[in-house]
Design a protein around this motif. Sequence first.
Motif, PDB file in Angstrom:
ATOM      1  N   GLY A 302      99.275 -54.786  39.453  1.00  0.00           N
ATOM      2  CA  GLY A 302      98.968 -54.323  40.799  1.00  0.00           C
ATOM      3  C   GLY A 302     100.108 -54.427  41.783  1.00  0.00           C
ATOM      4  N   SER A 303     101.149 -55.168  41.431  1.00  0.00           N
ATOM      5  CA  SER A 303     102.294 -55.335  42.314  1.00  0.00           C
ATOM      6  C   SER A 303     103.527 -55.562  41.459  1.00  0.00           C
ATOM      7  N   ARG A 304     104.704 -55.361  42.058  1.00  0.00           N
ATOM      8  CA  ARG A 304     105.939 -55.695  41.350  1.00  0.00           C
ATOM      9  C   ARG A 304     106.187 -57.208  41.328  1.00  0.00           C
ATOM     10  N   HIS A 305     105.408 -57.938  42.108  1.00  0.00           N
ATOM     11  CA  HIS A 305     105.438 -59.395  42.062  1.00  0.00           C
ATOM     12  C   HIS A 305     104.210 -59.896  41.303  1.00  0.00           C
ATOM     13  N   LEU A 306     104.344 -61.059  40.663  1.00  0.00           N
ATOM     14  CA  LEU A 306     103.231 -61.691  39.974  1.00  0.00           C
ATOM     15  C   LEU A 306     102.698 -62.843  40.829  1.00  0.00           C
ATOM     16  N   PRO A 307     101.390 -63.068  40.783  1.00  0.00           N
ATOM     17  CA  PRO A 307     100.817 -64.148  41.597  1.00  0.00           C
ATOM     18  C   PRO A 307     101.131 -65.530  41.050  1.00  0.00           C
ATOM     19  N   LEU A 308     101.292 -66.487  41.975  1.00  0.00           N
ATOM     20  CA  LEU A 308     101.440 -67.903  41.631  1.00  0.00           C
ATOM     21  C   LEU A 308     100.091 -68.591  41.849  1.00  0.00           C
ATOM     22  N   TYR A 309      99.598 -69.260  40.824  1.00  0.00           N
ATOM     23  CA  TYR A 309      98.329 -69.989  40.927  1.00  0.00           C
ATOM     24  C   TYR A 309      98.667 -71.462  40.811  1.00  0.00           C
ATOM     25  N   VAL A 310      98.404 -72.242  41.872  1.00  0.00           N
ATOM     26  CA  VAL A 310      98.709 -73.672  41.859  1.00  0.00           C
ATOM     27  C   VAL A 310      97.462 -74.454  42.259  1.00  0.00           C
ATOM     28  N   VAL A 311      97.354 -75.643  41.731  1.00  0.00           N
ATOM     29  CA  VAL A 311      96.302 -76.591  42.131  1.00  0.00           C
ATOM     30  C   VAL A 311      97.000 -77.867  42.531  1.00  0.00           C
ATOM     31  N   ILE A 312      96.743 -78.316  43.745  1.00  0.00           N
ATOM     32  CA  ILE A 312      97.425 -79.497  44.273  1.00  0.00           C
ATOM     33  C   ILE A 312      96.408 -80.545  44.709  1.00  0.00           C
ATOM     34  N   ASP A 313      96.841 -81.779  44.697  1.00  0.00           N
ATOM     35  CA  ASP A 313      96.021 -82.880  45.191  1.00  0.00           C
ATOM     36  C   ASP A 313      96.945 -83.877  45.869  1.00  0.00           C
ATOM     37  N   ALA A 314      96.359 -84.807  46.595  1.00  0.00           N
ATOM     38  CA  ALA A 314      97.157 -85.845  47.231  1.00  0.00           C
ATOM     39  C   ALA A 314      97.733 -86.772  46.168  1.00  0.00           C
ATOM     40  N   GLN A 315      98.928 -87.286  46.442  1.00  0.00           N
ATOM     41  CA  GLN A 315      99.549 -88.216  45.498  1.00  0.00           C
ATOM     42  C   GLN A 315      98.778 -89.535  45.462  1.00  0.00           C
TER      43      GLN A 315
END
Length: 315
Positions: A302-315
């Motif tokens: 759908g785009s010339r860029h690919l999506p970044l999928y991240v999951v973050i939490d507090a340290q």
Amino acid sequence: MNLVLKLIILLNISHAQNIELASFTSVDQIENEVANIPKKGLKVVWWNIDCGLETSEVKIRSNLRTTNLEANLKKLTSSSFKPDVLILGEYCPYSMSEEDQRFLKDAFKDNHHVERNIPRFTTASGKVNQRNGFLILSDYPIDVLKEETLHAKEDKSDSRSDRKYILFKVQKNNQDFMINPVHLVNPWREIYNNDGLFGTFSEITYGSQNLNSIQIKNLLAKYNENKLSNTPYLMIGDFNSPGSLSGFSGWGFNQLNKQMDRLFSGHDDTFIGDGVFPSTDIDHAFGHSLESLYAEIWPLDGSRHLPLYVVIDAQ
């Protein structure tokens, strides 16, 4: 491909004609990846949708109402792995139908549209051209902490190259997360016109005074002003500074990597090439006071860029 050949392709100033969509995956075809997504943490997706450029071309040629971009966005936002926060870069409202935009906004509890600094103008169809901003969609209230200009010249004299700096906060499970979406200026073609191939390569890798480098210095100054020591801080987006260009990193990428934790290992391509620029990694995610539970580049069409999928939490 050797370095010189890749740079020649990278810096080719001719325009590619009739570029077809690359054959990448749909959301339906990545079910095996879903099992790897952690249950806890804040799920964030960044996707530079390229102003709907490729899908708009396909719509015109094929008389389609919905293309792969809209279809994949709809599936992503109605799936079991829907992100808590979805940030669309190079979001141009005029390139997507009002029905599709409404679907996306209705899928989340809150949204915020950030327009790029360049002046608005009216298109031939009479629509207002709100080019290349962000659309932020969130299942948690969006608390905008800062929304101001990110300059690309020391004397602040070139508004065409300026971008918006936005810092917002969301809270999940009583934990605050600060998020800074980024889309920085790309000066490399203009530099090539003036300085040639090797002058441009030198600027990408060592130059500290070009528009991209100055903007990154201003971005890091804002980061150091606004970070809170114990609050997870995510900086994510299109930095237009490669992590690896035939083994060489952009000057700006290196500065970011020195001051923040990089969420991705390796240098898989995030930009798939367009016949003018080769595939490379210019979309990045950096963090502070957070734990990266998951960080993957999803090969969605759908785009010339690919999506970044991240999951973050507090340290």
